[in-house]
Design a protein around this motif. Structure first.
Motif, mmCIF file in Angstrom:
data_model
loop_
_atom_site.group_PDB
_atom_site.id
_atom_site.type_symbol
_atom_site.label_atom_id
_atom_site.label_comp_id
_atom_site.label_asym_id
_atom_site.label_seq_id
_atom_site.Cartn_x
_atom_site.Cartn_y
_atom_site.Cartn_z
ATOM 1 N N CYS A 36 0.775 -1.121 -0.059
ATOM 2 C CA CYS A 36 -0.051 -0.068 -0.017
ATOM 3 C C CYS A 36 0.687 1.361 0.070
ATOM 4 C CB CYS A 36 -1.077 0.052 1.123
ATOM 5 S SG CYS A 36 -2.203 -1.314 1.020
ATOM 6 N N GLU A 37 2.189 1.185 0.813
ATOM 7 C CA GLU A 37 2.885 2.323 0.908
ATOM 8 C C GLU A 37 3.232 2.610 -0.430
ATOM 9 O OE1 GLU A 37 5.598 1.763 3.851
ATOM 10 O OE2 GLU A 37 4.060 1.854 5.573
ATOM 11 N N LYS A 38 3.835 1.628 -1.249
ATOM 12 C CA LYS A 38 4.757 1.650 -2.446
ATOM 13 C C LYS A 38 3.420 1.953 -3.453
ATOM 14 C CE LYS A 38 8.008 -1.969 -2.127
ATOM 15 N NZ LYS A 38 8.527 -3.113 -2.464
ATOM 16 N N HIS A 39 2.170 1.604 -3.418
ATOM 17 C CA HIS A 39 1.067 1.923 -4.201
ATOM 18 C C HIS A 39 0.835 3.399 -4.043
ATOM 19 C CE1 HIS A 39 -2.349 1.758 -6.707
ATOM 20 N NE2 HIS A 39 -3.124 2.508 -5.556
ATOM 21 N N GLU A 40 0.942 4.027 -2.765
ATOM 22 C CA GLU A 40 0.778 5.597 -2.706
ATOM 23 C C GLU A 40 1.740 6.256 -3.192
ATOM 24 O OE1 GLU A 40 0.248 6.044 1.693
ATOM 25 O OE2 GLU A 40 -1.700 4.969 1.638
ATOM 26 N N PHE A 41 3.065 5.630 -3.336
ATOM 27 C CA PHE A 41 4.163 6.308 -3.977
ATOM 28 C C PHE A 41 4.200 6.449 -5.429
ATOM 29 C CE2 PHE A 41 8.506 5.829 -5.646
ATOM 30 C CZ PHE A 41 9.030 7.268 -5.185
ATOM 31 N N VAL A 42 3.798 5.223 -6.008
ATOM 32 C CA VAL A 42 3.801 4.953 -7.343
ATOM 33 C C VAL A 42 2.382 5.757 -8.105
ATOM 34 C CG1 VAL A 42 3.618 3.102 -9.174
ATOM 35 C CG2 VAL A 42 5.025 2.989 -7.039
ATOM 36 N N GLU A 43 1.260 5.637 -7.370
ATOM 37 C CA GLU A 43 0.000 6.140 -7.966
ATOM 38 C C GLU A 43 0.271 7.637 -8.705
ATOM 39 O OE1 GLU A 43 -3.685 6.066 -9.312
ATOM 40 O OE2 GLU A 43 -2.513 4.455 -8.259
ATOM 41 N N PRO A 44 0.869 8.517 -7.862
ATOM 42 C CA PRO A 44 1.088 9.823 -8.663
ATOM 43 C C PRO A 44 1.915 9.664 -9.984
ATOM 44 C CG PRO A 44 1.540 10.260 -6.306
ATOM 45 C CD PRO A 44 1.474 8.769 -6.647
ATOM 46 N N GLN A 45 2.934 8.811 -9.891
ATOM 47 C CA GLN A 45 3.549 8.596 -11.177
ATOM 48 C C GLN A 45 2.784 7.814 -12.181
ATOM 49 O OE1 GLN A 45 6.778 6.044 -9.821
ATOM 50 N NE2 GLN A 45 8.065 7.853 -9.292
ATOM 51 N N ILE A 46 1.774 6.865 -11.867
ATOM 52 C CA ILE A 46 0.891 6.248 -12.938
ATOM 53 C C ILE A 46 -0.014 7.440 -13.289
ATOM 54 C CG2 ILE A 46 -1.086 4.739 -13.108
ATOM 55 C CD1 ILE A 46 0.565 2.816 -10.971
ATOM 56 N N ALA A 47 -0.445 8.380 -12.445
ATOM 57 C CA ALA A 47 -1.412 9.461 -13.152
ATOM 58 C C ALA A 47 -0.814 10.173 -13.904
ATOM 59 C CB ALA A 47 -2.128 10.251 -11.785
#
Length: 150
Positions: A36-47
């Motif tokens: 989840c922490e990684k997802h929160e870090f990666v989510e802006p990059q994916i956006a």
């Protein structure tokens, strides 16, 4: 008593299994939290990547329209260019023919000038000889007139 021991043993087995399951569950929870922490870090990059992809699609669509427009222009210009090239080839042929004609005329002028110089020299010689003959005739006529006079 035996039954009781068996049930106690089964309970201990179940408790061991439950303890193991709880430990495994905690491990999975920890892993899930990390994900989840990684997802929160990666989510802006994916956006950001999604936004870039949308822009690329828009640019690509615009480029395709431009290419279609250029192809239409090419199709319209091609016959005109081919006509101009044909006319240019014809003009080159005509220029070559005119240059050959000019060369022939220049050769004719050179021959004419040469002939005129030759004729001028002949005329000069003839004039010179005529003048000599005229002087001689006048001299002879004068002497004859002088002798005929008493």
């Amino acid at each position: 008593k035996k039954e009781m021991e068996e049930k106690t043993s089964q309970i201990w087995e179940l408790e061991k299994l439950l303890t193991t399951a709880i430990g495994t569950n905690r491990d999975y929870e920890c892993k899930m939290l990390k994900i989840c922490e990684k997802h929160e870090f990666v989510e802006p990059q994916i956006a950001s990547l999604r936004s870039s992809l949308r822009k690329l699609r828009t640019d690509c669509s615009t480029d395709q329209m431009t290419i279609r427009h250029l192809l239409d222009n090419f199709d319209n210009l091609l016959p005109v260019v081919q006509k101009l090239l044909t006319e240019q080839r014809l003009c080159r042929k005509r220029n070559i023919e005119l240059m050959e004609t000019v060369q022939e005329k220049q050769n004719d002028i050179v021959i004419r000038d040469s002939t005129m110089k030759h004729l001028e020299k002949l005329l000069e010689k003839m004039t010179h000889k005529f003048a000599e003959h005229e002087r001689l005739r006048i001299k002879i006529t004068h002497e004859a007139a002088t002798q005929a006079m008493p």
